[in-house]
Each structure stands twice: as structure tokens, then as C-alpha cells.
Design a protein around this motif. Structure first.
Motif: not given
Length: 319
Positions: A29-31, A203-207, A219-220, A231-234
Motif C-alpha cells: 500500500i503506497f500513499g 495502513i501505508c507501507d510506503s509513502a 520511501g518505506r 518531512l514525513l517523520a516530522r
């Protein structure tokens, strides 16, 4: 790969996609997350070639769609399901007839259509709503009908266009759980777009984060959570805000530790450790923890290096 899409609007060019490279692994699942106008919907429509990219290529399940046309493209599209934000159901048709619609277009015999529709409604938990009309359904039930219809032709890939943005939080959770179950049970590859970070987290494995027609990072999800400056982590786990001491450190970890790390810091480096707060959340099916701590002492830097060496993401407020 290298997707570029330019629209002509009132004699000027509008760049909607600017060299997007997207690779979705089979069965994941890629978001794609971003604000309105970032280019997410255009990207999704280019993946199934409802929009032809100005440049670049699209390959799904090993077949290059951008090289196809006519009947061959229509046949390839049957391997790609689509779930819409506002359900896109036919109000004059029953639930069963809505799900059967793509099968009718494909020329499937009536008996086989009936069998397949029953199978799909059971799969999405609406076996008792076959004779109901869309106006009689809740928002979540309408989206389940949309998902069942998208799966009618047994696609290998499912595209989700803001499928939960019109739903309340409880219904959103149930739809996301359904998508994850379908991903696991059917081996379904899902590409979804959203403006909600919580969808990515659930639910996403990668984004990927999208801004102004391009990916700023991808990336994952678990890899990004362990990447300094992500940025995703923050966005998923914001750094400590105002009101906390300047020497506050945010520690992110994606696995359990048998050893008492905070106690080890005080013994090994003679530093003071003050735990200010923390939380553990489920991200991509894995427990991810975020701990805000205050670490002080002459050997503070050595203590932080020790934590980094143990696999924790160490971020200092203000840096």
C-alpha cells in the motif's frame, strides 16, 4: 517514470506534474500525501491513463500503458480498479446493480455477474444491502459499494482517490481496515492519495510527500521515520514545540529494546535524564515510539551518539 503533465489554461501553461518517479512494489500500500493542488489527483489519473502524461511513461504489472491505445488500453485498464472520493454511484441502481455495472460493460453473462456480485458484497460486508439504493446507505456503506465495484473485474491494482476524506473518523477507520484486509487477503496492490497523515500512519507501507507537482521525499514509511530531517517523520511525530527546554531531545524508535537505555545513559555517561513525555503508535503495522527527554551533563554528546548507535533516531530541538 519521469511523469510530466502540462495543461493549457487561457493561453498559458500550468505544470501539474514535474518529473514524478513513482515505483509501487507488488502487494504494498503506497500513499501519496499532499495539500490540495499538489498534483495528487493528476498523478492518479495518469496512472490509469484517464489523463495522458505530456512526457514520461506508465507501466502497470509490467505493461507499459503509455504505449497502448484503443482496445488494448481498455483491456489493460480492467486490471486497475478505482475508488472515488464521492462514491460515484448510480442513484437509480440498487447496490447489486452498481457493483454489476462494470461486469455488464465487459459482457459477463448474467449468472456469472450474479455470483460475482454476491461474492463481492459479502467481501465488503454488505451482503444484506444488495437490494438497497444509494440514498438508503450511509457514507461508509456507499464507499464499500464503490470498493466492491472497483474489485469486480479482479484488478491487481487499486487506485484510491481521497476515499476517506468525506467520512467521519470512525467510518474512516473501518474503510482503512477494509483496504488493509483486501490488500492482505487478495494480494492487492493499492496506490492511494490523501491529505491526511493519519491515513499514511494507519495502513501505508510506503509513502511520498507531494508539493507543486513533485515528490519532496518518498520511501518505506518505517525507513523515513528513522531518517534525520524527514518531512514525513516530522509530520507523523512532530518535534517538541515551544514551552519545552532548549536541550529537549526527541527519540524515535521502531523496535522494542530489552535493555533499560535511559538507566544505561546515566550509569555510562554520568548524565541527567528527565523524561518529559512520550507515546507509542501503530505505524504500518509496527509499534513506533517517540520519547521527549531532557539530557544534561558534560558527556551529553557522547550519550546522544550512544543512542544513535543503538538505532534510535535522535533529533535535538532547534537544530
Amino acid at each position: 517514470m519521469g511523469l510530466r503533465k502540462v495543461y493549457r489554461v487561457k493561453r498559458r501553461e500550468v505544470l501539474a506534474l514535474d518529473g514524478v518517479d513513482l515505483h509501487v512494489r507488488q502487494g504494498e500500500i503506497f500513499g501519496v500525501v499532499g495539500q490540495s493542488g499538489a498534483g495528487k489527483s493528476t498523478l492518479l489519473r495518469c496512472v490509469n491513463l484517464l489523463e495522458r502524461p505530456t512526457a514520461g511513461s506508465v507501466a502497470v504489472d509490467g505493461e507499459e500503458l503509455t504505449a497502448l491505445g484503443g482496445a488494448r488500453l481498455r483491456a489493460a485498464r480492467r486490471g486497475i480498479g478505482m475508488v472515488h472520493q464521492h462514491f460515484a454511484l448510480l442513484s437509480s441502481r440498487t447496490v447489486a446493480a452498481n457493483v454489476a455495472f462494470p461486469l455488464e460493460i465487459a459482457g459477463i453473462a448474467r449468472a456469472e455477474r450474479r455470483r460475482r456480485v454476491g461474492e463481492l458484497l459479502d467481501l465488503v460486508g454488505l451482503a444484506d444491502k444488495a437490494g438497497a439504493y444509494p440514498a438508503q446507505l450511509s457514507g461508509g456503506q456507499k464507499q464499500r459499494v464503490g470498493i466492491a465495484r472497483a474489485l469486480a473485474s479482479r484488478p491487481k491494482v487499486l487506485l484510491s482517490d481521497e476515499a476517506t476524506s468525506a467520512l467521519d473518523p470512525a467510518t474512516t477507520a473501518s474503510i482503512l481496515e477494509l483496504l488493509r484486509d483486501l490488500n492482505r487477503e487478495l494480494g492487492l496492490t493499492i496506490l492511494l492519495i490523501t491529505h491526511e497523515m493519519d491515513v499514511i500512519k494507519r495502513i501505508c507501507d510506503s509513502a511520498a510527500i507531494m508539493e507543486s507537482g513533485a515528490f519532496t521525499e518518498s520511501g518505506r514509511v518505517l525507513d523515513l521515520l528513522a531518517t534525520p530531517g524527514s518531512l514525513l517523520a516530522r509530520s507523523l511525530f512532530p518535534l517538541p514545540g515551544t514551552g519545552l527546554p532548549d536541550d529537549t531531545v526527541a527519540l524515535t524508535y521502531t523496535r522494542a529494546y530489552d535493555e533499560p537505555l535511559m538507566s544505561e545513559l546515566t550509569r555510562r555517561f554520568d548524565v541527567d535524564v528527565n523524561v518529559l513525555g512520550g507515546a507509542v503508535e501503530e505505524v504500518s503495522g509496527v509499534s513506533v515510539g517517540r520519547l521527549n527527554v531532557q539530557i544534561s551533563g558534560a558527556n551529553r554528546d557522547a550519550a546522544l551518539d550512544y543512542l544513535s548507535g543503538k538505532g534510535l533516531l535522535v533529533e535535538v530541538a532547534g537544530r
